[in-house]
Scaffold this motif. Structure first.
Motif, PDB file in Angstrom:
ATOM      1  N   LEU A  63      71.698  68.593   2.996  1.00  0.00           N
ATOM      2  CA  LEU A  63      71.485  67.312   3.449  1.00  0.00           C
ATOM      3  C   LEU A  63      71.438  67.033   5.149  1.00  0.00           C
ATOM      4  CD1 LEU A  63      73.287  65.056   0.797  1.00  0.00           C
ATOM      5  CD2 LEU A  63      70.786  65.543   0.855  1.00  0.00           C
ATOM      6  N   LYS A  64      72.708  67.730   5.727  1.00  0.00           N
ATOM      7  CA  LYS A  64      72.758  67.782   6.919  1.00  0.00           C
ATOM      8  C   LYS A  64      71.600  68.375   7.606  1.00  0.00           C
ATOM      9  CE  LYS A  64      77.527  66.564   7.556  1.00  0.00           C
ATOM     10  NZ  LYS A  64      78.797  66.828   7.911  1.00  0.00           N
ATOM     11  N   GLU A  65      71.247  69.591   7.004  1.00  0.00           N
ATOM     12  CA  GLU A  65      70.015  70.346   7.556  1.00  0.00           C
ATOM     13  C   GLU A  65      68.755  69.616   7.706  1.00  0.00           C
ATOM     14  OE1 GLU A  65      68.040  74.753   7.094  1.00  0.00           O
ATOM     15  OE2 GLU A  65      69.629  74.063   5.787  1.00  0.00           O
ATOM     16  N   ALA A  66      68.614  68.953   6.215  1.00  0.00           N
ATOM     17  CA  ALA A  66      67.350  68.219   6.343  1.00  0.00           C
ATOM     18  C   ALA A  66      67.435  67.052   7.104  1.00  0.00           C
ATOM     19  CB  ALA A  66      67.216  67.699   4.801  1.00  0.00           C
ATOM     20  N   GLN A  67      68.581  66.685   7.419  1.00  0.00           N
ATOM     21  CA  GLN A  67      68.472  65.081   8.311  1.00  0.00           C
ATOM     22  C   GLN A  67      68.366  65.682   9.500  1.00  0.00           C
ATOM     23  OE1 GLN A  67      72.228  62.847   8.256  1.00  0.00           O
ATOM     24  NE2 GLN A  67      71.007  61.168   7.802  1.00  0.00           N
ATOM     25  N   GLN A  68      69.166  66.655   9.835  1.00  0.00           N
ATOM     26  CA  GLN A  68      68.796  67.208  11.518  1.00  0.00           C
ATOM     27  C   GLN A  68      67.378  67.499  11.656  1.00  0.00           C
ATOM     28  OE1 GLN A  68      71.049  70.651  12.290  1.00  0.00           O
ATOM     29  NE2 GLN A  68      70.314  70.834  14.353  1.00  0.00           N
ATOM     30  N   VAL A  69      66.653  68.374  10.757  1.00  0.00           N
ATOM     31  CA  VAL A  69      65.196  68.636  11.039  1.00  0.00           C
ATOM     32  C   VAL A  69      64.586  67.397  10.956  1.00  0.00           C
ATOM     33  CG1 VAL A  69      63.316  69.513   9.922  1.00  0.00           C
ATOM     34  CG2 VAL A  69      65.213  70.917   9.723  1.00  0.00           C
ATOM     35  N   ILE A  70      64.585  66.150  10.242  1.00  0.00           N
ATOM     36  CA  ILE A  70      63.824  65.039  10.147  1.00  0.00           C
ATOM     37  C   ILE A  70      63.956  64.468  11.802  1.00  0.00           C
ATOM     38  CG2 ILE A  70      63.784  62.789   9.378  1.00  0.00           C
ATOM     39  CD1 ILE A  70      64.043  64.157   6.689  1.00  0.00           C
ATOM     40  N   ARG A  71      65.373  64.083  12.121  1.00  0.00           N
ATOM     41  CA  ARG A  71      65.653  63.532  13.079  1.00  0.00           C
ATOM     42  C   ARG A  71      65.353  64.194  14.583  1.00  0.00           C
ATOM     43  NH1 ARG A  71      71.047  60.536  11.483  1.00  0.00           N
ATOM     44  NH2 ARG A  71      70.025  59.191   9.762  1.00  0.00           N
ATOM     45  N   GLU A  72      65.464  65.589  14.443  1.00  0.00           N
ATOM     46  CA  GLU A  72      65.063  66.328  15.727  1.00  0.00           C
ATOM     47  C   GLU A  72      63.578  66.727  16.007  1.00  0.00           C
ATOM     48  OE1 GLU A  72      65.478  70.923  17.090  1.00  0.00           O
ATOM     49  OE2 GLU A  72      67.303  69.856  16.126  1.00  0.00           O
ATOM     50  N   HIS A  73      62.692  66.606  14.802  1.00  0.00           N
ATOM     51  CA  HIS A  73      61.219  66.925  14.946  1.00  0.00           C
ATOM     52  C   HIS A  73      60.283  65.942  14.091  1.00  0.00           C
ATOM     53  CE1 HIS A  73      62.348  71.172  16.084  1.00  0.00           C
ATOM     54  NE2 HIS A  73      63.033  71.319  14.883  1.00  0.00           N
ATOM     55  N   GLY A  74      60.879  64.916  13.804  1.00  0.00           N
ATOM     56  CA  GLY A  74      60.310  63.834  13.137  1.00  0.00           C
ATOM     57  C   GLY A  74      59.029  63.424  13.726  1.00  0.00           C
ATOM     58  N   ALA A  75      59.047  63.076  15.249  1.00  0.00           N
ATOM     59  CA  ALA A  75      57.902  62.539  15.649  1.00  0.00           C
ATOM     60  C   ALA A  75      56.783  63.613  16.004  1.00  0.00           C
ATOM     61  CB  ALA A  75      58.404  61.895  16.932  1.00  0.00           C
ATOM     62  N   ALA A  76      57.167  64.739  16.138  1.00  0.00           N
ATOM     63  CA  ALA A  76      56.525  65.727  16.328  1.00  0.00           C
ATOM     64  C   ALA A  76      55.683  66.289  15.194  1.00  0.00           C
ATOM     65  CB  ALA A  76      57.101  67.183  16.658  1.00  0.00           C
ATOM     66  N   MET A  77      56.457  66.010  13.804  1.00  0.00           N
ATOM     67  CA  MET A  77      55.814  66.553  12.689  1.00  0.00           C
ATOM     68  C   MET A  77      54.624  65.328  12.138  1.00  0.00           C
ATOM     69  SD  MET A  77      58.958  68.036  10.211  1.00  0.00           S
ATOM     70  CE  MET A  77      60.130  66.795  10.396  1.00  0.00           C
ATOM     71  N   TYR A  78      54.816  64.307  12.824  1.00  0.00           N
ATOM     72  CA  TYR A  78      53.737  63.320  12.204  1.00  0.00           C
ATOM     73  C   TYR A  78      52.162  63.834  12.614  1.00  0.00           C
ATOM     74  CZ  TYR A  78      57.452  59.579  12.831  1.00  0.00           C
ATOM     75  OH  TYR A  78      58.213  58.688  12.514  1.00  0.00           O
ATOM     76  N   ARG A  79      52.170  64.747  13.809  1.00  0.00           N
ATOM     77  CA  ARG A  79      51.039  65.099  14.266  1.00  0.00           C
ATOM     78  C   ARG A  79      50.897  66.592  13.835  1.00  0.00           C
ATOM     79  NH1 ARG A  79      53.826  62.936  18.042  1.00  0.00           N
ATOM     80  NH2 ARG A  79      54.506  64.605  19.301  1.00  0.00           N
ATOM     81  N   ASN A  80      52.018  67.282  13.656  1.00  0.00           N
ATOM     82  CA  ASN A  80      51.904  68.835  13.587  1.00  0.00           C
ATOM     83  C   ASN A  80      52.024  69.356  12.005  1.00  0.00           C
ATOM     84  OD1 ASN A  80      52.283  71.602  13.690  1.00  0.00           O
ATOM     85  ND2 ASN A  80      52.796  71.481  15.707  1.00  0.00           N
ATOM     86  N   ASP A  81      50.928  69.601  11.621  1.00  0.00           N
ATOM     87  CA  ASP A  81      51.074  69.969  10.055  1.00  0.00           C
ATOM     88  C   ASP A  81      52.012  71.284   9.721  1.00  0.00           C
ATOM     89  OD1 ASP A  81      48.568  72.100   9.132  1.00  0.00           O
ATOM     90  OD2 ASP A  81      48.648  71.144  11.039  1.00  0.00           O
ATOM     91  N   LYS A  82      51.642  72.056  10.599  1.00  0.00           N
ATOM     92  CA  LYS A  82      52.407  73.524  10.631  1.00  0.00           C
ATOM     93  C   LYS A  82      53.932  73.233  10.797  1.00  0.00           C
ATOM     94  CE  LYS A  82      52.720  78.121  12.536  1.00  0.00           C
ATOM     95  NZ  LYS A  82      52.383  78.939  13.533  1.00  0.00           N
ATOM     96  N   LEU A  83      54.207  72.629  11.885  1.00  0.00           N
ATOM     97  CA  LEU A  83      55.645  72.294  11.966  1.00  0.00           C
ATOM     98  C   LEU A  83      56.242  71.466  10.715  1.00  0.00           C
ATOM     99  CD1 LEU A  83      57.965  72.308  13.945  1.00  0.00           C
ATOM    100  CD2 LEU A  83      57.394  70.111  14.636  1.00  0.00           C
ATOM    101  N   PHE A  84      55.453  70.486  10.269  1.00  0.00           N
ATOM    102  CA  PHE A  84      55.878  69.906   9.026  1.00  0.00           C
ATOM    103  C   PHE A  84      56.277  70.662   7.900  1.00  0.00           C
ATOM    104  CE2 PHE A  84      54.150  67.591   5.065  1.00  0.00           C
ATOM    105  CZ  PHE A  84      55.144  66.741   4.910  1.00  0.00           C
ATOM    106  N   ALA A  85      55.165  71.478   7.530  1.00  0.00           N
ATOM    107  CA  ALA A  85      55.500  72.392   6.524  1.00  0.00           C
ATOM    108  C   ALA A  85      56.603  73.284   6.601  1.00  0.00           C
ATOM    109  CB  ALA A  85      53.987  73.078   6.028  1.00  0.00           C
ATOM    110  N   GLU A  86      56.609  73.887   7.818  1.00  0.00           N
ATOM    111  CA  GLU A  86      57.759  75.129   8.000  1.00  0.00           C
ATOM    112  C   GLU A  86      59.071  74.511   7.911  1.00  0.00           C
ATOM    113  OE1 GLU A  86      56.203  77.284  11.325  1.00  0.00           O
ATOM    114  OE2 GLU A  86      54.798  78.382   9.804  1.00  0.00           O
ATOM    115  N   GLN A  87      59.098  73.199   8.464  1.00  0.00           N
ATOM    116  CA  GLN A  87      60.559  72.840   8.603  1.00  0.00           C
ATOM    117  C   GLN A  87      61.030  72.101   7.361  1.00  0.00           C
ATOM    118  OE1 GLN A  87      62.657  72.873  11.237  1.00  0.00           O
ATOM    119  NE2 GLN A  87      61.169  74.287  12.268  1.00  0.00           N
ATOM    120  N   LEU A  88      60.221  71.660   6.572  1.00  0.00           N
ATOM    121  CA  LEU A  88      60.447  70.971   5.203  1.00  0.00           C
ATOM    122  C   LEU A  88      60.324  71.717   3.854  1.00  0.00           C
ATOM    123  CD1 LEU A  88      59.614  67.286   6.310  1.00  0.00           C
ATOM    124  CD2 LEU A  88      61.888  68.308   6.231  1.00  0.00           C
ATOM    125  N   PHE A  89      59.616  72.660   4.019  1.00  0.00           N
ATOM    126  CA  PHE A  89      58.964  73.328   2.562  1.00  0.00           C
ATOM    127  C   PHE A  89      59.571  74.687   2.769  1.00  0.00           C
ATOM    128  CE2 PHE A  89      56.533  69.620   3.019  1.00  0.00           C
ATOM    129  CZ  PHE A  89      56.257  69.144   1.743  1.00  0.00           C
TER     130      PHE A  89
END
Length: 125
Positions: A63-89
């Motif tokens: 949970l902490k890892e997922a939360q850190q990823v969302i908070r650290e990369h959240g805004a960038a993941m809005y625009r970047n499908d690769k970052l979104f997929a590689e960080q959360l999946f």
């Protein structure tokens, strides 16, 4: 493009992001809110148990890892499908992300039915 059944989880996540980029900010906000709610609920749930054999440390780390990823990369993941997929999946985070998709997608049926259908199609949910 590979057949859907041969497309990796990361590939499916990238497709979802490309098809529905406007849904990603709300999805990430929901995931972050769900993390907070889960973290607050766990101590209450365990309070009355006499004997517990669970891997709470693993769950908490996930949970902490997922939360850190969302908070650290959240805004960038809005625009970047690769970052979104590689960080959360990837890794164990994909379990939490899958849970969130299962929970979030049905709530979008009235607002954006196509998003809910795409989640069902891509992830078999």
């Amino acid at each position: 493009m590979a057949a859907l059944e041969y497309t990796s989880l990361i590939g499916k996540a990238r497709i979802l992001h490309r098809w529905f980029p406007e849904e990603i900010p709300a999805l990430l906000e929901t995931m972050d809110g769900m993390l907070t709610a889960i973290q607050q609920e766990v101590p209450q749930r365990l309070k009355g148990w006499e004997f517990t054999i669970r891997n709470d440390a693993l769950q908490e780390a996930l949970l902490k890892e997922a939360q850190q990823v969302i908070r650290e990369h959240g805004a960038a993941m809005y625009r970047n499908d690769k970052l979104f997929a590689e960080q959360l999946f990837t890794g164990l985070k994909r379990v939490y992300t899958g849970y969130c998709l299962i929970t979030y997608a049905p709530t979008r049926k009235l607002h954006n039915r196509k998003f809910a259908l795409a989640v069902e199609l891509l992830f078999g949910i």
